[in-house]
Scaffold this motif. Structure first.
Motif, PDB file in Angstrom:
ATOM      1  N   LEU A  53      -8.593   7.390  23.161  1.00 28.96           N
ATOM      2  CA  LEU A  53      -9.672   6.408  23.153  1.00 28.96           C
ATOM      3  C   LEU A  53     -10.737   6.822  22.142  1.00 28.96           C
ATOM      4  CD1 LEU A  53     -10.858   5.275  26.681  1.00 28.96           C
ATOM      5  CD2 LEU A  53      -9.415   4.100  25.057  1.00 28.96           C
ATOM      6  N   HIS A  54     -11.216   5.869  21.414  1.00 31.29           N
ATOM      7  CA  HIS A  54     -12.361   6.110  20.548  1.00 31.29           C
ATOM      8  C   HIS A  54     -13.476   5.151  20.938  1.00 31.29           C
ATOM      9  CE1 HIS A  54     -10.379   8.279  16.923  1.00 31.29           C
ATOM     10  NE2 HIS A  54      -9.849   8.657  18.057  1.00 31.29           N
ATOM     11  N   VAL A  55     -14.696   5.592  20.709  1.00 35.66           N
ATOM     12  CA  VAL A  55     -15.836   4.702  20.911  1.00 35.66           C
ATOM     13  C   VAL A  55     -16.434   4.391  19.546  1.00 35.66           C
ATOM     14  CG1 VAL A  55     -18.166   4.521  21.818  1.00 35.66           C
ATOM     15  CG2 VAL A  55     -16.378   5.487  23.228  1.00 35.66           C
ATOM     16  N   LEU A  56     -16.554   3.124  19.246  1.00 30.58           N
ATOM     17  CA  LEU A  56     -17.162   2.712  17.980  1.00 30.58           C
ATOM     18  C   LEU A  56     -18.559   2.169  18.263  1.00 30.58           C
ATOM     19  CD1 LEU A  56     -14.188   0.827  16.290  1.00 30.58           C
ATOM     20  CD2 LEU A  56     -14.706   3.246  16.286  1.00 30.58           C
ATOM     21  N   GLN A  57     -19.517   2.780  17.627  1.00 29.64           N
ATOM     22  CA  GLN A  57     -20.894   2.325  17.819  1.00 29.64           C
ATOM     23  C   GLN A  57     -21.300   1.473  16.623  1.00 29.64           C
ATOM     24  OE1 GLN A  57     -22.765   6.203  18.138  1.00 29.64           O
ATOM     25  NE2 GLN A  57     -22.754   6.007  20.354  1.00 29.64           N
ATOM     26  N   PHE A  58     -21.919   0.344  16.901  1.00 30.28           N
ATOM     27  CA  PHE A  58     -22.367  -0.544  15.832  1.00 30.28           C
ATOM     28  C   PHE A  58     -23.885  -0.627  15.845  1.00 30.28           C
ATOM     29  CE2 PHE A  58     -18.154  -1.889  17.057  1.00 30.28           C
ATOM     30  CZ  PHE A  58     -17.516  -2.053  15.845  1.00 30.28           C
TER      31      PHE A  58
END
Lengths: 252, 404
Positions: A53-58
């Protein structure tokens, strides 16, 4: 609260009589238990997803977009570099408003996407994404977190083209020749000390030399993912091996 | 001349007659004369100025207020000016732009967005409509409320599922407008500092007291046991005090109370949120744990269930992997200690409103992490299938720390 305090005092006293010298930590945890009974419990199940799992922050997208999946910014393309863990995401631009089509066509190769780029970073501490299902909390480890920031590749490439053109335009210029000599020397020295590249420079080099791997973007797999993650085996209670003191001693 | 410097009075000429101011009376010019003068000098200037003004929007309301004369107003960057909203009814409405493009779609989108933001918090605000937040300044309390509202809005998401395509388009359009980082106006910093100072001063008065006690043992070594006992008692006393203040090492009891209240509030909030995202698709909560978790026994029954569950799917692959597992079972355990699967504990809500988390036999503290104002996606990365799957968004953050 005051009643609770009295109760704990008594408890402490009785323990004093029993043990003589008392273990402070033990006492405090016992106070916690008896003073403040547990009303409600949410079981925690550790699970592992099929893929990391990766978390992408925008940082440039407001959180309220998360309210509704329909409003989530559409994604035209995803690329990932495995070794250097660089994400790149294309978000189609609305070319109807606030958009200069002529300029885009003129110098920026008809760009119509916003490219977001970020390096995924892992962390020392354990990070989990928690999903609640039927009153139970399922924790799936998060491998890396990336911050996706706008990356103006069309401008960079445009400038590179310009530079190349400039270089071609005046090859007979004596100053340019001098420049070339200097760059040659730098090159040779960098070759000799290539091992010295470290930290950010090295990361850049690795990332530059690696090819992007195009991925397919899907956004309707949540249900099947949760199904997979919340399998029965993740609810089987595990036998703990460490108690409080042992765990704390392991931490330091 | 007695050796003194001449004073003011002495320096005066002793004529006795003091100077007097006599204003010179100038006869006022006749009206014709004045008019003639004015006309000669100012007429061309006036015309030029008039031309300038006519180009600008009419009326003086849009000009800078007087108190901002000779000041340069910076509207962006770290030194940006705060709020000087003209006719807003509330102080916290900030620097809000009401114009924009003439497109009605844009206008509607802006209104929709501003309504979204105002939802629940202030019904009055939505009346104003057509607004973008251009650097709204929050007080801490307001900010907390607004972030809470953000999550409360989730309940309404079902109702606007039937939103028309047009409004959705306009909303997406409005999202193109610039977003500014939320700024929080820290008014309480001063009072907080005072409190800190007070507590510091009490600390200072408390600490020096053991000083003389320390001096004595150096003089007389024989009473070492007494000193050890004394110190032990001091330590116990301190520990007792600390316990009374429930883990908060603050000196001020009022401060400790406030702190506990805040903590309880946070815990309630987290518990609510956990229940809110229960069975809701695409919602995750982010958890931070210490780098090591307590160890667990890898259980044989877990493996058997693994076998039971898996054969439904890809049998061949599983057999192969299991064979390799049985072969290198020890190695795989050493190589990958991570795949810890199973129930490891629970989040517990206490009667007092306190929350704790129990992993194995270890009780840990759980606290609310800083909320983000931006979007966070959870994505699984399937490199073999060349897929990136968007699973959902992160909503809330919890931090688990060992209880010491």
């Amino acid at each position: 609260m005051s009643n609770g305090l009295f109760v704990t005092d008594e408890d402490g006293d009785t323990e004093m009589n029993g043990n003589g010298k008392l273990d402070k930590k033990l006492q405090s945890s016992e106070i916690l238990k008896e003073d403040d009974p547990v009303v409600n419990e949410i079981p925690i199940n550790l699970t592992v997803g099929p893929c990391p799992l990766h978390v992408l922050q925008f940082p440039n997208k407001p959180k309220r977009l998360a309210k509704n999946m329909d409003e989530h910014p559409p994604i035209a393309g995803v690329r990932y570099k495995d070794e250097s863990s660089v994400w790149e995401i294309d978000i189609p631009l609305n070319t109807q408003v606030f958009f200069d089509k002529e300029k885009a066509a003129e110098s920026w190769n008809n760009v119509d996407v916003q490219t977001l780029k970020g390096v995924a970073v892992s962390n020392d501490m354990l990070q989990y994404a928690g999903v609640m299902k039927q009153g139970q909390l399922y924790l799936i480890p998060v491998e890396k977190v990336a911050q996706m920031r706008p990356y103006f590749r069309y401008i960079d490439s445009h400038q590179q083209v310009k530079k190349d053109e400039d270089a071609k335009a005046k090859p007979a210029n004596p100053t340019a020749k001098k420049n070339q000599v200097i760059t040659m020397s730098v090159k040779s020295s960098s070759e000799a000390n290539q091992n010295r590249l470290g930290g950010a420079l090295l990361a850049h080099k690795v990332a530059d030399e690696e090819e992007f791997k195009p991925l397919e973007w899907k956004d309707d797999t949540f249900e099947s993912f949760v199904e997979e993650v919340t399998s029965e085996k993740s609810t089987v209670p595990l036998k703990p091996m460490d108690n409080d003191a042992v765990y704390l001693s392991k931490l330091f | 001349m007695s050796g003194r410097l001449p004073g003011l009075n002495q320096g005066k000429p002793s004529t006795g007659t003091s100077l007097k101011f006599k204003p010179k009376v100038v006869a006022r010019k006749s009206k014709e004369e004045r008019d003639a003068n004015v006309l000669k000098v100012e007429e061309p200037n006036k015309q030029v100025e008039k031309k300038k003004y006519t180009q600008k929007p009419q009326g003086n309301q849009k000009r800078q207020p007087k108190y901002l004369n000779n000041t340069r107003i910076i509207t962006s960057g770290p030194l940006a000016a705060g709020n000087f909203s003209g006719g807003s009814n509330k102080g916290n409405n900030g620097f809000i732009k009401t114009e924009g493009s003439q497109s009605s779609l844009v206008q509607r989108g802006l209104k929709a967005v501003s309504d979204d933001e105002a939802e629940g918090s202030d019904a009055e605000d939505s009346k104003a409509g057509k607004r973008i937040n251009m650097g709204k300044e929050y007080t801490e309390a307001d900010f907390k409320k607004e972030t809470d509202d953000l999550f409360d809005e989730d309940e309404d998401s079902n109702t606007d599922a039937a939103m028309s395509e047009e409004t959705r388009a306009s909303k997406q359009l409005a999202n193109l407008f610039p977003v500014r980082a939320v700024r929080i106006n820290h008014e309480k910093v001063d009072s907080l500092q005072k409190v800190v100072q007070e507590s510091m001063s009490t600390l200072q008065t408390r600490e020096p007291t053991p000083g003389p006690v320390k001096l004595e043992p150096e003089q007389s070594d024989g009473t070492l046991n007494d000193i050890v006992n004394e110190k032990e008692q001091q330590l116990k006393e301190k520990l007792r005090l600390l316990q009374l203040q429930q883990d908060f090492q603050s000196v001020d009891s009022a401060e400790a109370l406030r702190e506990t209240n805040l903590l309880f509030e946070d815990h309630k909030h987290m518990y609510k949120k956990l229940n809110k995202i229960n069975d809701v698709p695409n919602k995750f909560m982010f958890f931070q744990f210490p780098s090591n978790l307590p160890e667990f026994q890898p259980q044989p029954p877990v493996k058997s269930t693994e076998e039971d569950v898996k054969p439904n799917g890809e049998a061949k692959v599983d057999e192969g992997s299991e064979q390799s597992n049985s072969k290198n079972s020890k190695e795989t355990q050493i190589d990958s200690p991570e795949p810890l699967i199973g129930n490891v504990g629970s989040i517990r809500m206490h009667r007092s409103g306190k929350m704790s988390i129990k992993i194995g036999d270890v009780v840990m503290d759980i606290s609310r992490g800083a909320e983000s104002t931006f979007l966070q996606d959870v994505v699984t990365l399937d490199l073999e299938g060349e897929e990136a799957e968007l699973l959902g968004q992160i909503d809330g953050r919890a931090i688990v720390t060992p209880h010491i």
